[in-house]
Scaffold this motif. Structure first.
Motif, PDB file in Angstrom:
ATOM      1  N   PRO A 163       0.794  -1.235   0.000  1.00 57.66           N
ATOM      2  CA  PRO A 163       0.000   0.000   0.000  1.00 57.66           C
ATOM      3  C   PRO A 163       0.825   1.282   0.000  1.00 57.66           C
ATOM      4  O   PRO A 163       0.278   2.361   0.267  1.00 57.66           O
ATOM      5  CB  PRO A 163      -0.806  -0.107   1.319  1.00 57.66           C
ATOM      6  N   PHE A 164       2.121   1.210  -0.299  1.00 57.54           N
ATOM      7  CA  PHE A 164       3.004   2.354  -0.080  1.00 57.54           C
ATOM      8  C   PHE A 164       2.491   3.636  -0.740  1.00 57.54           C
ATOM      9  O   PHE A 164       2.422   4.699  -0.098  1.00 57.54           O
ATOM     10  CB  PHE A 164       4.418   2.042  -0.596  1.00 57.54           C
ATOM     11  N   VAL A 165       2.150   3.583  -2.015  1.00 59.20           N
ATOM     12  CA  VAL A 165       1.809   4.810  -2.751  1.00 59.20           C
ATOM     13  C   VAL A 165       0.559   5.470  -2.182  1.00 59.20           C
ATOM     14  O   VAL A 165       0.461   6.703  -2.153  1.00 59.20           O
ATOM     15  CB  VAL A 165       1.634   4.498  -4.253  1.00 59.20           C
ATOM     16  N   ASP A 166      -0.394   4.670  -1.695  1.00 53.44           N
ATOM     17  CA  ASP A 166      -1.609   5.227  -1.107  1.00 53.44           C
ATOM     18  C   ASP A 166      -1.441   5.558   0.368  1.00 53.44           C
ATOM     19  O   ASP A 166      -2.348   6.153   0.962  1.00 53.44           O
ATOM     20  CB  ASP A 166      -2.771   4.242  -1.265  1.00 53.44           C
ATOM     21  N   THR A 167      -0.322   5.167   0.962  1.00 54.65           N
ATOM     22  CA  THR A 167      -0.128   5.360   2.404  1.00 54.65           C
ATOM     23  C   THR A 167       0.833   6.497   2.701  1.00 54.65           C
ATOM     24  O   THR A 167       0.522   7.399   3.484  1.00 54.65           O
ATOM     25  CB  THR A 167       0.391   4.054   3.047  1.00 54.65           C
ATOM     26  N   VAL A 168       2.021   6.456   2.114  1.00 54.73           N
ATOM     27  CA  VAL A 168       3.061   7.442   2.421  1.00 54.73           C
ATOM     28  C   VAL A 168       2.824   8.689   1.559  1.00 54.73           C
ATOM     29  O   VAL A 168       2.991   8.667   0.342  1.00 54.73           O
ATOM     30  CB  VAL A 168       4.456   6.845   2.190  1.00 54.73           C
ATOM     31  N   PHE A 169       2.377   9.748   2.228  1.00 55.36           N
ATOM     32  CA  PHE A 169       2.005  11.011   1.567  1.00 55.36           C
ATOM     33  C   PHE A 169       0.934  10.779   0.500  1.00 55.36           C
ATOM     34  O   PHE A 169       0.937  11.415  -0.553  1.00 55.36           O
ATOM     35  CB  PHE A 169       3.239  11.711   0.995  1.00 55.36           C
ATOM     36  N   GLY A 170       0.036   9.836   0.812  1.00 54.15           N
ATOM     37  CA  GLY A 170      -1.120   9.557  -0.024  1.00 54.15           C
ATOM     38  C   GLY A 170      -2.383   9.626   0.807  1.00 54.15           C
ATOM     39  O   GLY A 170      -2.370   9.998   1.988  1.00 54.15           O
ATOM     40  N   GLU A 171      -3.509   9.240   0.212  1.00 58.02           N
ATOM     41  CA  GLU A 171      -4.806   9.308   0.889  1.00 58.02           C
ATOM     42  C   GLU A 171      -4.981   8.099   1.804  1.00 58.02           C
ATOM     43  O   GLU A 171      -5.767   7.193   1.557  1.00 58.02           O
ATOM     44  CB  GLU A 171      -5.937   9.370  -0.138  1.00 58.02           C
ATOM     45  N   SER A 172      -4.239   8.085   2.901  1.00 55.29           N
ATOM     46  CA  SER A 172      -4.292   6.993   3.863  1.00 55.29           C
ATOM     47  C   SER A 172      -5.282   7.333   4.971  1.00 55.29           C
ATOM     48  O   SER A 172      -5.960   8.364   4.933  1.00 55.29           O
ATOM     49  CB  SER A 172      -2.907   6.757   4.465  1.00 55.29           C
ATOM     50  N   ASP A 173      -5.343   6.463   5.997  1.00 49.85           N
ATOM     51  CA  ASP A 173      -6.186   6.779   7.144  1.00 49.85           C
ATOM     52  C   ASP A 173      -5.575   7.888   8.003  1.00 49.85           C
ATOM     53  O   ASP A 173      -6.239   8.437   8.873  1.00 49.85           O
ATOM     54  CB  ASP A 173      -6.468   5.530   7.990  1.00 49.85           C
ATOM     55  N   GLN A 174      -4.318   8.218   7.744  1.00 44.04           N
ATOM     56  CA  GLN A 174      -3.670   9.361   8.377  1.00 44.04           C
ATOM     57  C   GLN A 174      -2.876  10.083   7.296  1.00 44.04           C
ATOM     58  O   GLN A 174      -1.677   9.877   7.129  1.00 44.04           O
ATOM     59  CB  GLN A 174      -2.742   8.929   9.511  1.00 44.04           C
ATOM     60  N   PRO A 175      -3.550  10.941   6.517  1.00 43.63           N
ATOM     61  CA  PRO A 175      -2.905  11.526   5.333  1.00 43.63           C
ATOM     62  C   PRO A 175      -1.956  12.672   5.685  1.00 43.63           C
ATOM     63  O   PRO A 175      -2.358  13.826   5.753  1.00 43.63           O
ATOM     64  CB  PRO A 175      -4.096  12.021   4.508  1.00 43.63           C
ATOM     65  N   PHE A 176      -0.700  12.349   5.897  1.00 46.30           N
ATOM     66  CA  PHE A 176       0.304  13.364   6.182  1.00 46.30           C
ATOM     67  C   PHE A 176       0.651  14.106   4.889  1.00 46.30           C
ATOM     68  O   PHE A 176       1.079  13.510   3.904  1.00 46.30           O
ATOM     69  CB  PHE A 176       1.573  12.733   6.755  1.00 46.30           C
ATOM     70  N   ARG A 177       0.501  15.400   4.924  1.00 46.83           N
ATOM     71  CA  ARG A 177       0.834  16.236   3.766  1.00 46.83           C
ATOM     72  C   ARG A 177       2.208  16.873   3.951  1.00 46.83           C
ATOM     73  O   ARG A 177       2.697  16.998   5.074  1.00 46.83           O
ATOM     74  CB  ARG A 177      -0.264  17.287   3.567  1.00 46.83           C
ATOM     75  N   ILE A 178       2.809  17.287   2.854  1.00 46.46           N
ATOM     76  CA  ILE A 178       4.196  17.746   2.876  1.00 46.46           C
ATOM     77  C   ILE A 178       4.309  19.112   3.546  1.00 46.46           C
ATOM     78  O   ILE A 178       3.506  20.023   3.286  1.00 46.46           O
ATOM     79  CB  ILE A 178       4.763  17.826   1.444  1.00 46.46           C
TER      80      ILE A 178
END
Length: 538
Positions: A163-178
């Motif tokens: 799930p990396f692309v949707d998780t890390v700086f993506g629309e995850s359950d905790q969407p961390f933005r840059i």
């Protein structure tokens, strides 16, 4: 994308008098400023510190991800120029290297160019143990980050993580933005800094001011990389009472209500001058059990509670048809949803038999006890939400019917959903039963909620559920990119959650919105709203 998103339908305080002042302003602004009624006062505008969907709404129009979703659930590039895939070489054949090529025309709100250094710094900030982030799931799978040039970022993984692309700086359950390196690299931690009140992002809108207890004022960013926004600005008001927000929309004092209650949604349908919108969301509502608190460590007691709660009545009477019955945590938003997982039907006889088998016998007062100890389980829920209160009262009544005493305890949502470091009730396990509404991300990865290793502060496993079979299936889903293999693995996890009952799953919600008919191009993607905010217009 978000914490107990929440999803999480949160409520917070409103400064006296601000509603009347805003209604007096009345008529939609020419030009235009979108006025949004939000259920919760933000605690921070730093996108790494958000804990609820109200804060995520703001973050989604101020900051950007690397990859986001459109309103049909398709991955689209955000700060990335293209979405990394196996086919385009962005994901290596062994799955251990993820390469992002970044847009070249992006600037921070202060005019400084956005570069790969900002992405690497944000990953470092997420991983900094001094920072009070809710979770590091996915980010902790990264061994190193390279920035070979200003517009290339290379993530080297410790192991495959599908799930990396949707998780890390993506629309995850905790969407961390840059966040910006040039402003924040000097701080040992980002928990309490001026940036959190007046942040600088790359998004279509920038913060003008935050009047605590009343509103956050945003202005259009004319240098936004996708083009200047159609709106002149957005003002997000804290309106904790749904009836008040609905009245303002009717009188044209508000243009948009986010996370509308089901009762208010029902009442606004068909009203002249109001448009309503239901959006399928990757989320669920449940009563979670603290498995470290006996007798909830006994699966018979947990199953008894699941049988004793009339979930159908909750869906019909309290969500007014805007939700569907849940069998597990993965909703029909996902390709991994398994419709064959059995429901717990409302069955007081089965509930009673399970409690009897577990040694909890009814006394003359109608309540159960074992070895002289009464069966009493406190249910915690968030203050201010009438729907949450009504659900809590019904659950209390249902469980009284089977002989379980259920005292109710309400907390502010800030306290209920706060991080472990900040004393959060759920994260610190200060509950027996708790009402949870969760909005997840684009990928069905639910490991942060249920894997043995994901108890707070490492993840969001507030129940302390632990099953080796679940972990094995989840690991298969996380390390294989083949969707058929992942789907079979998630079928196993859903079956185990239903059988082990670490939570009594209630319903799969739809996000509810109400707005002025003049609002155009507002098209939430499920996890968040702001992916196309530059196109919104009045």
């Amino acid at each position: 994308m978000r914490r107990l998103i929440g999803a999480a339908f949160l409520i917070a305080g409103l400064a006296p008098g601000c509603t009347q002042q805003r209604q007096a302003a009345g008529v939609p602004h020419p030009g235009s400023v979108l006025r949004v009624a939000s259920y919760a006062e933000p605690t921070s505008l730093n996108p790494l510190l958000i804990t609820n969907t109200a804060e995520n709404f703001l973050a989604s129009v101020i900051f950007d991800l690397l990859v986001t979703l459109d309103d049909r659930g398709n991955e689209i590039p955000d700060l990335a120029a293209v979405v990394p895939t196996l086919e385009n070489g962005g994901i290596s054949k062994d799955g251990l290297t993820i390469t992002y090529h970044l847009r070249r025309n992006v600037r921070w709100h202060d005019g400084v160019p956005f570069t790969s250094a900002d992405v690497k710094f944000t990953w470092q900030a997420v991983m900094n143990p001094r920072n009070n982030v809710v979770e590091r799931h996915g980010y902790d799978q990264v061994g190193a980050v390279d920035t070979p040039d200003r517009y290339t970022v290379v993530f080297h993984l410790k192991r495959r993580f599908a799930p990396f692309v949707d998780t890390v700086f993506g629309e995850s359950d905790q969407p961390f933005r840059i966040i910006p390196q040039h402003l924040l690299a000097r701080y040992p931690d980002i928990n309490r800094i001026a940036f959190n009140q007046q942040p600088i992002g790359t998004g279509p809108f920038k913060v003008v001011r935050w009047v605590h207890g009343d509103h956050v004022q945003l202005a259009a960013n004319p240098q936004y990389f996708r083009g200047a926004p159609n709106l002149r600005g957005i003002t997000v008001y804290t309106v904790p009472d749904g009836n008040t927000a609905s009245a303002e929309l009717r009188s044209r004092g508000t243009d948009l209500i986010i996370d509308l209650s089901s009762a208010n949604y029902r009442d606004l349908q068909g009203v002249a001058g109001v448009r309503t919108l239901l959006v399928k969301v990757p989320g669920f509502s449940s009563i979670d059990f603290n498995l470290t608190h006996p007798p909830l460590d006994d699966v018979r007691v947990r199953r008894a509670i699941a049988f004793a709660i009339n979930e159908r009545r909750i869906v019909d009477d309290l969500t007014y048809g805007t939700a569907t019955l849940a069998t597990s945590d993965l909703s029909d938003f996902y390709w991994a949803y398994d419709p064959n997982v059995p429901l717990y039907p409302y069955d007081m006889a089965k509930a009673g038999a399970l409690l009897d088998a577990a040694g909890w016998k009814r006394g003359l007062n109608g309540f159960r006890a074992k070895n002289g100890k009464p069966l009493s389980l406190q249910l915690s829920y968030g203050q201010g939400s009438e729907t949450a209160r009504q659900i809590a009262v019904q659950v209390q009544s249902d469980l009284h019917g089977v002989g379980i005493d259920v005292p109710l305890k309400s907390y502010t949502y800030t306290m209920l959903y706060a991080t472990k470091a900040e004393g959060g009730i759920q994260q610190n396990g200060k509950f027996d039963l708790t009402l949870l509404s969760w909005v997840a991300g684009a990928d069905p990865d639910d490991s942060s909620l249920w894997m043995c290793s994901m108890v707070p502060p490492r993840g969001n496993n507030i129940t302390h559920y632990c099953n080796a079979r679940f972990d094995a299936a989840e690991s298969t889903a996380l390390t294989h990119v083949d969707r058929a293999i992942r789907k079979r693995a998630y079928a196993t996890t859903q079956e185990l959650l239903a059988s082990d009952a670490p939570a009594a799953f209630q319903y799969y919600a739809r996000l509810r919105y109400a707005m002025s008919p003049s609002l155009q191009n507002f098209a939430p993607n499920g996890p968040s709203e702001g992916w196309n905010a530059y196109r919104w217009s009045l």
